[in-house]
Design a protein around this motif. Structure first.
Motif, PDB file in Angstrom:
ATOM      1  N   VAL A   7    -103.467 -23.180  78.414  1.00 21.05           N
ATOM      2  CA  VAL A   7    -102.020 -23.311  78.513  1.00 21.05           C
ATOM      3  C   VAL A   7    -101.694 -24.252  79.670  1.00 21.05           C
ATOM      4  O   VAL A   7    -102.190 -24.081  80.786  1.00 21.05           O
ATOM      5  N   TYR A   8    -100.878 -25.245  79.366  1.00 24.90           N
ATOM      6  CA  TYR A   8    -100.389 -26.186  80.374  1.00 24.90           C
ATOM      7  C   TYR A   8     -98.876 -26.070  80.448  1.00 24.90           C
ATOM      8  O   TYR A   8     -98.215 -25.797  79.442  1.00 24.90           O
ATOM      9  N   VAL A   9     -98.320 -26.278  81.641  1.00 29.71           N
ATOM     10  CA  VAL A   9     -96.872 -26.357  81.794  1.00 29.71           C
ATOM     11  C   VAL A   9     -96.504 -27.798  82.101  1.00 29.71           C
ATOM     12  O   VAL A   9     -97.236 -28.507  82.783  1.00 29.71           O
ATOM     13  N   GLU A  10     -95.359 -28.211  81.568  1.00 31.13           N
ATOM     14  CA  GLU A  10     -94.827 -29.541  81.842  1.00 31.13           C
ATOM     15  C   GLU A  10     -93.820 -29.422  82.977  1.00 31.13           C
ATOM     16  O   GLU A  10     -93.017 -28.491  83.012  1.00 31.13           O
ATOM     17  N   LEU A  11     -93.875 -30.370  83.914  1.00 28.86           N
ATOM     18  CA  LEU A  11     -92.983 -30.364  85.067  1.00 28.86           C
ATOM     19  C   LEU A  11     -92.011 -31.527  84.988  1.00 28.86           C
ATOM     20  O   LEU A  11     -92.389 -32.631  84.586  1.00 28.86           O
ATOM     21  N   LYS A  49     -99.556 -29.156  84.497  1.00 31.52           N
ATOM     22  CA  LYS A  49    -100.499 -28.356  85.276  1.00 31.52           C
ATOM     23  C   LYS A  49    -101.108 -27.293  84.378  1.00 31.52           C
ATOM     24  O   LYS A  49    -100.414 -26.662  83.572  1.00 31.52           O
ATOM     25  N   LEU A  50    -102.400 -27.087  84.536  1.00 32.93           N
ATOM     26  CA  LEU A  50    -103.105 -26.032  83.821  1.00 32.93           C
ATOM     27  C   LEU A  50    -102.704 -24.688  84.408  1.00 32.93           C
ATOM     28  O   LEU A  50    -102.644 -24.526  85.626  1.00 32.93           O
ATOM     29  N   VAL A  51    -102.444 -23.730  83.538  1.00 33.49           N
ATOM     30  CA  VAL A  51    -102.031 -22.396  83.967  1.00 33.49           C
ATOM     31  C   VAL A  51    -103.237 -21.480  83.931  1.00 33.49           C
ATOM     32  O   VAL A  51    -103.970 -21.433  82.946  1.00 33.49           O
ATOM     33  N   SER A  52    -103.439 -20.741  84.995  1.00 33.58           N
ATOM     34  CA  SER A  52    -104.540 -19.785  85.053  1.00 33.58           C
ATOM     35  C   SER A  52    -104.122 -18.476  84.401  1.00 33.58           C
ATOM     36  O   SER A  52    -102.978 -18.035  84.543  1.00 33.58           O
ATOM     37  N   SER A  53    -105.039 -17.848  83.691  1.00 36.45           N
ATOM     38  CA  SER A  53    -104.753 -16.557  83.073  1.00 36.45           C
ATOM     39  C   SER A  53    -105.121 -15.393  83.991  1.00 36.45           C
ATOM     40  O   SER A  53    -105.006 -14.238  83.608  1.00 36.45           O
ATOM     41  N   LEU A  54    -105.547 -15.704  85.209  1.00 39.56           N
ATOM     42  CA  LEU A  54    -105.915 -14.649  86.153  1.00 39.56           C
ATOM     43  C   LEU A  54    -104.679 -13.907  86.654  1.00 39.56           C
ATOM     44  O   LEU A  54    -103.594 -14.483  86.740  1.00 39.56           O
ATOM     45  N   PRO A  55    -104.812 -12.635  87.014  1.00 42.97           N
ATOM     46  CA  PRO A  55    -103.675 -11.903  87.564  1.00 42.97           C
ATOM     47  C   PRO A  55    -103.254 -12.494  88.916  1.00 42.97           C
ATOM     48  O   PRO A  55    -104.059 -13.148  89.590  1.00 42.97           O
ATOM     49  N   PHE A  78     -97.365 -21.990  92.058  1.00 40.78           N
ATOM     50  CA  PHE A  78     -96.039 -21.903  91.462  1.00 40.78           C
ATOM     51  C   PHE A  78     -95.198 -20.875  92.194  1.00 40.78           C
ATOM     52  O   PHE A  78     -95.706 -19.877  92.685  1.00 40.78           O
ATOM     53  N   MET A  79     -93.896 -21.156  92.264  1.00 38.96           N
ATOM     54  CA  MET A  79     -92.943 -20.234  92.877  1.00 38.96           C
ATOM     55  C   MET A  79     -91.887 -19.879  91.840  1.00 38.96           C
ATOM     56  O   MET A  79     -91.494 -20.731  91.037  1.00 38.96           O
ATOM     57  N   PRO A  80     -91.410 -18.629  91.849  1.00 37.95           N
ATOM     58  CA  PRO A  80     -90.343 -18.274  90.908  1.00 37.95           C
ATOM     59  C   PRO A  80     -89.065 -19.031  91.258  1.00 37.95           C
ATOM     60  O   PRO A  80     -88.890 -19.472  92.398  1.00 37.95           O
ATOM     61  N   PRO A  81     -88.167 -19.173  90.281  1.00 37.18           N
ATOM     62  CA  PRO A  81     -86.914 -19.858  90.577  1.00 37.18           C
ATOM     63  C   PRO A  81     -86.105 -19.077  91.604  1.00 37.18           C
ATOM     64  O   PRO A  81     -86.194 -17.848  91.686  1.00 37.18           O
TER      65      PRO A  81
END
Length: 87
Positions: A7-11, A49-55, A78-81
């Motif tokens: 899973v990747y996120v687009e910025l 950015k590649l998203v890690s599946s780790l907790p 990453f930071m929450p909004p």
């Protein structure tokens, strides 16, 4: 056994998460190749950015992002909004 999808996120230009995309490992054997593949596929210069599946406790990027989260390039996480303030 099938390989796990990535899973990747687009910025956007402010490093805000605007999209999430699933990529097969053969298209993205490493993060840099995955970013180039996604930029070509979507015909964009936006960063991914590649998203890690780790907790969160063991995730190198601190959390699994979602739309509106912001990527901190200095700390590579990453930071929450931020909450919206209403007058």
């Amino acid at each position: 056994m099938a390989e796990e999808e990535l899973v990747y996120v687009e910025l956007d230009s402010d490093n805000k998460v605007i999209n999430m995309t699933v990529v097969m490992p053969e298209d993205a054997p490493d993060e840099a190749t995955g970013i180039k593949w996604l930029q070509a596929f979507f015909d964009t210069t936006n960063d991914f950015k590649l998203v890690s599946s780790l907790p969160p406790a063991t995730n190198p990027r601190k959390m699994r992002p979602y739309d509106g989260c912001v990527y901190d390039a200095t700390n590579n996480w990453f930071m929450p909004p931020k909450p919206v303030k209403y007058d």
